[in-house]
Design an enzyme around this catalytic site. Structure first.
Site, PDB file in Angstrom:
ATOM      1  N   VAL A  17       3.172   0.313   4.220  1.00 40.38           N
ATOM      2  CA  VAL A  17       2.447   1.032   5.273  1.00 40.38           C
ATOM      3  C   VAL A  17       1.032   0.478   5.434  1.00 40.38           C
ATOM      4  O   VAL A  17       0.493  -0.089   4.504  1.00 40.38           O
ATOM      5  CB  VAL A  17       2.375   2.542   4.938  1.00 40.38           C
ATOM      6  CG1 VAL A  17       3.769   3.134   4.882  1.00 40.38           C
ATOM      7  CG2 VAL A  17       1.631   2.808   3.626  1.00 40.38           C
ATOM      8  N   THR A  18       0.448   0.696   6.625  1.00 42.73           N
ATOM      9  CA  THR A  18       1.142   1.077   7.837  1.00 42.73           C
ATOM     10  C   THR A  18       1.576  -0.180   8.582  1.00 42.73           C
ATOM     11  O   THR A  18       0.932  -1.225   8.439  1.00 42.73           O
ATOM     12  CB  THR A  18       0.251   1.952   8.748  1.00 42.73           C
ATOM     13  OG1 THR A  18      -0.915   1.205   9.132  1.00 42.73           O
ATOM     14  CG2 THR A  18      -0.163   3.232   8.062  1.00 42.73           C
ATOM     15  N   CYS A  51      -2.011  -2.709   7.713  1.00 40.91           N
ATOM     16  CA  CYS A  51      -1.984  -3.594   6.553  1.00 40.91           C
ATOM     17  C   CYS A  51      -0.737  -4.474   6.491  1.00 40.91           C
ATOM     18  O   CYS A  51      -0.797  -5.604   6.003  1.00 40.91           O
ATOM     19  CB  CYS A  51      -2.149  -2.779   5.281  1.00 40.91           C
ATOM     20  SG  CYS A  51      -3.809  -2.087   5.148  1.00 40.91           S
ATOM     21  N   GLN A 109       8.822 -14.581  20.838  1.00 44.82           N
ATOM     22  CA  GLN A 109       8.517 -16.015  21.007  1.00 44.82           C
ATOM     23  C   GLN A 109       9.129 -16.862  19.882  1.00 44.82           C
ATOM     24  O   GLN A 109       8.487 -17.762  19.346  1.00 44.82           O
ATOM     25  CB  GLN A 109       7.004 -16.242  21.063  1.00 44.82           C
ATOM     26  CG  GLN A 109       6.299 -15.434  22.164  1.00 44.82           C
ATOM     27  CD  GLN A 109       4.807 -15.656  22.158  1.00 44.82           C
ATOM     28  OE1 GLN A 109       4.320 -16.712  22.553  1.00 44.82           O
ATOM     29  NE2 GLN A 109       4.072 -14.652  21.684  1.00 44.82           N
ATOM     30  N   ASP A 166       0.796  -1.240   0.000  1.00 45.79           N
ATOM     31  CA  ASP A 166       0.000   0.000   0.000  1.00 45.79           C
ATOM     32  C   ASP A 166       0.827   1.288   0.000  1.00 45.79           C
ATOM     33  O   ASP A 166       0.478   2.260   0.689  1.00 45.79           O
ATOM     34  CB  ASP A 166      -0.969   0.006   1.196  1.00 45.79           C
ATOM     35  CG  ASP A 166      -1.957  -1.147   1.148  1.00 45.79           C
ATOM     36  OD1 ASP A 166      -1.874  -1.963   0.215  1.00 45.79           O
ATOM     37  OD2 ASP A 166      -2.804  -1.239   2.047  1.00 45.79           O
ATOM     38  N   LYS A 224      -7.522  -5.181   4.778  1.00 47.92           N
ATOM     39  CA  LYS A 224      -6.218  -4.765   5.264  1.00 47.92           C
ATOM     40  C   LYS A 224      -5.159  -5.803   4.894  1.00 47.92           C
ATOM     41  O   LYS A 224      -4.033  -5.469   4.569  1.00 47.92           O
ATOM     42  CB  LYS A 224      -6.258  -4.535   6.784  1.00 47.92           C
ATOM     43  CG  LYS A 224      -7.300  -3.503   7.242  1.00 47.92           C
ATOM     44  CD  LYS A 224      -7.121  -2.156   6.575  1.00 47.92           C
ATOM     45  CE  LYS A 224      -8.130  -1.129   7.096  1.00 47.92           C
ATOM     46  NZ  LYS A 224      -8.145   0.097   6.285  1.00 47.92           N
ATOM     47  N   LYS A 238      -6.519  -4.870  -3.094  1.00 48.45           N
ATOM     48  CA  LYS A 238      -7.125  -5.644  -2.009  1.00 48.45           C
ATOM     49  C   LYS A 238      -8.200  -4.816  -1.304  1.00 48.45           C
ATOM     50  O   LYS A 238      -7.985  -3.641  -1.003  1.00 48.45           O
ATOM     51  CB  LYS A 238      -6.046  -6.098  -1.021  1.00 48.45           C
ATOM     52  CG  LYS A 238      -5.262  -4.978  -0.365  1.00 48.45           C
ATOM     53  CD  LYS A 238      -4.171  -5.547   0.514  1.00 48.45           C
ATOM     54  CE  LYS A 238      -3.410  -4.495   1.268  1.00 48.45           C
ATOM     55  NZ  LYS A 238      -4.198  -3.585   2.098  1.00 48.45           N
ATOM     56  N   GLU A 241      -4.632  -0.757  -1.286  1.00 47.20           N
ATOM     57  CA  GLU A 241      -5.959  -0.882  -0.667  1.00 47.20           C
ATOM     58  C   GLU A 241      -6.910  -0.134  -1.586  1.00 47.20           C
ATOM     59  O   GLU A 241      -6.800   1.089  -1.751  1.00 47.20           O
ATOM     60  CB  GLU A 241      -5.957  -0.304   0.747  1.00 47.20           C
ATOM     61  CG  GLU A 241      -7.250  -0.615   1.493  1.00 47.20           C
ATOM     62  CD  GLU A 241      -7.186  -0.276   2.978  1.00 47.20           C
ATOM     63  OE1 GLU A 241      -6.082  -0.129   3.529  1.00 47.20           O
ATOM     64  OE2 GLU A 241      -8.263  -0.161   3.587  1.00 47.20           O
TER      65      GLU A 241
HETATM   66  N1  TIU Z   1      -2.634   0.212   4.351  1.00 46.83           N
HETATM   67  C1  TIU Z   1      -3.089   0.388   5.596  1.00 46.83           C
HETATM   68  O1  TIU Z   1      -2.383   0.212   6.560  1.00 46.83           O
HETATM   69  N2  TIU Z   1      -4.391   0.850   5.730  1.00 46.83           N
HETATM   70  C2  TIU Z   1      -4.837   1.578   6.791  1.00 46.83           C
HETATM   71  O2  TIU Z   1      -6.012   1.893   6.875  1.00 46.83           O
HETATM   72  N3  TIU Z   1      -3.904   1.966   7.691  1.00 46.83           N
HETATM   73  C3  TIU Z   1      -4.069   2.820   8.741  1.00 46.83           C
HETATM   74  O3  TIU Z   1      -3.151   2.945   9.532  1.00 46.83           O
HETATM   75  N4  TIU Z   1      -5.194   3.499   8.858  1.00 46.83           N
END
Ligand code: TIU
Length: 224
Positions: free
Chosen positions: A156-157, A161, A201, A23, A131, A128, A71
């Site tokens: 990210v993030t 995701c 772990q 993303d 997430k 996609k 996304e």
């Molecule tokens: N790609 C992704 O992480 N989508 C999110 O909505 N991330 C947020 O941190 N909001």
């Protein structure tokens, strides 16, 4: 090939490994997109673009498979459940018109991967609706057909995701490694916690390593 990683060394072969960039789209990294509508300062995320670009170039030069995800929803939002659409109090909801077009909608300017990391021919681009990168995408079958068993993650993030995708990958039997400086969160504490919990772990979700460790392995100056 071996990468000095945490909690211990990560072994992989380029032929059975993909670099997955999650993303890295304008909606999250540039002002006016989904990230900002949620109330986040997007400046933090842009900072990982140079390291990710260096990694991407090295991986391409090594001949490895690259997977980009976005996304992204259909224009009619038929793949966006109300539970996702109605969550929170963003300034703009998914599908609303923002400065970079409709938020998180396929084909809109904001939904494109940032120029510095733009896909090239032969690379996979996966849209996609969730997430995680496996939910409703068919990506597992595509990777299986190509014999991929190992996944190197950036994007990210970190805690949303990227972590969801790493956990989905882990449950499907992939060995995943998160490139620590090629991922970022709007919340530094969440990034740090995610890195800790992935490798806890005995690599319960996977491995983590700085990108220079992978670059060293690709140059043949790593530990193996
Ligand atoms: N790609 C992704 O992480 N989508 C999110 O909505 N991330 C947020 O941190 N909001």
């Amino acid at each position: 090939m071996r990468v000095e990683a945490n909690p211990f060394a990560y072994d992989f072969d380029i032929d059975t490994t993909a670099l997955v960039l999650i993303d890295m789209q304008r909606d999250f990294i540039e002002p006016g997109g989904f990230g900002e509508t949620l109330g986040n300062d997007v400046a933090l995320l842009e900072a990982i673009v140079p390291a990710t670009q260096t990694m991407l170039k090295a991986w391409r030069d090594a001949g490895g498979l690259v997977v980009h995800t976005r996304e992204a929803h259909e224009a009619d939002l038929s793949d966006c459940p109300p539970a996702k659409l109605n969550r929170g109090t963003p300034t703009h909801r998914i599908g609303d018109l923002g400065p970079m077009g409709r938020i998180l909608v396929k084909g809109e300017p904001g939904n494109q991967i940032v120029d510095a990391l733009a896909p090239v021919e032969g690379e996979l681009v996966i849209d996609k609706p969730g997430k995680g990168m496996f939910y409703a995408t068919g990506l597992h079958e595509i990777l299986q057909n190509r014999g991929i068993t190992h996944l190197l993650f950036g994007g990210v993030t970190t805690e949303v995701c990227v972590q969801t995708s790493m956990r989905e990958a882990n449950d499907r039997g992939y060995d995943g490694l998160l490139l620590e400086d090629c991922t970022e969160s709007y919340f530094p504490a969440f990034k740090a916690a995610t890195i800790d919990m992935i490798r806890a772990q005995g690599a319960i979700v996977g491995w983590t390593a700085p990108s220079h460790a992978l670059l060293a392995a690709l140059r043949g100056t790593g530990s193996d």
